[in-house]
Structure formats: C-alpha cells, structure tokens
Design a protein around this motif. Structure first.
Motif: not given
Length: 153
Positions: A5-33
């Motif tokens: 991606c281009v740019g960092k996520i600046k707003t906390s609720f977007w960061r929390e949502a990204v981490e929420h789904y990233a953790q779920r995905i990482r149960r099944w496959r490696p995920l590099d952001m």
C-alpha cells in the motif's frame, strides 16, 4: 500473501479494523503488509503518482503476483475472489500481492504490469477503507474455501 500500500493508516479505528482482519487471516496463511511512503505532497498530482508508482514497483519482489485494486478493474463476487486465490495457490506462480494506491490512485504503468486488476466496486474509496475492505474480503474468501459459516449466499 502480501498487501502493498501507499501510505500509513493514520486513523486509529482503521488501524484496529486492519489488525482485526489481519489476525484472522494469519490463522490460515502468512500475511505481509508493506507500506511505501506517500509521494511528495508539494508535487503536481501526476508527478506524485509517478513517485508512488516507482516506490511500489521497487517494493515488489519476483515472487509477488501483483493484483491491483482499481475502481476500473474487474468486479468479483466473494466466491470468485476465493476461487482466484485458490487458483493462484494451486498454480504456485507467486504469492498474491494486492496493490492499493494512495489518494490519487495508481499509474497506468502499475496497472499494466499487474497480473490482474480487480475492483472493490465502482465508487472511489479512501485508501484506508479500501485496505479494510480488501482484508475483510480475503478473510471471507478463506472462510469460503474452508467452508466456515461466515459467508452467506
């Protein structure tokens, strides 16, 4: 799997949502952001996009199978995204690498170099929201493949 991606996520609720789904995905496959720096805001839009495009292209590795997100791309249903990810896994033709541009989108060169160009819909979305939507759809695709009752037809 990789999200580039281009740019960092600046707003906390977007960061929390990204981490929420990233953790779920990482149960099944490696995920590099990977985040590349935004272009210089003092530059004209075209030059800024060129700068961001160069950073994205430099961040790609030979093992990345680039899939660009762009509102002009092909629309996929959630089951079609699941099938695409399965196909890429079966072909072993590189790891899926989703590219999300910054506020002014991506250049034609980045789109042309991609294996696929897909859309999250015809509307223009903030890149932070696009990242959350993409991760939710990847999680949904993984649930479809594993027959976990998350997706309802």
């Amino acid at each position: 799997m990789r999200i580039l991606c281009v740019g960092k996520i600046k707003t906390s609720f977007w960061r929390e949502a990204v981490e929420h789904y990233a953790q779920r995905i990482r149960r099944w496959r490696p995920l590099d952001m990977t985040e590349v720096r935004d272009g210089d805001a003092s530059l004209p839009t075209a030059r800024r996009n060129e700068q961001e495009a160069r950073r994205l292209q430099e961040a790609l590795t030979p093992q990345d199978a680039a899939i660009v997100l762009d509102e002009r791309g092909a629309s996929l249903t959630s089951p079609q995204l699941a099938a695409l990810l399965q196909k890429l896994d079966q072909e072993a033709a590189g790891r899926p690498c989703f590219l999300i541009g910054g506020p002014f989108g991506l250049t034609d060169e980045v789109r042309a170099a991609a294996r696929r160009v897909i859309s999250l819909g015809p509307m223009t979305l903030p890149h932070e929201l696009a990242r959350v939507l993409l991760l939710e759809q990847i999680y949904r695709a993984e649930c479809i493949v594993r027959r976990i009752p998350y997706h309802h037809e």
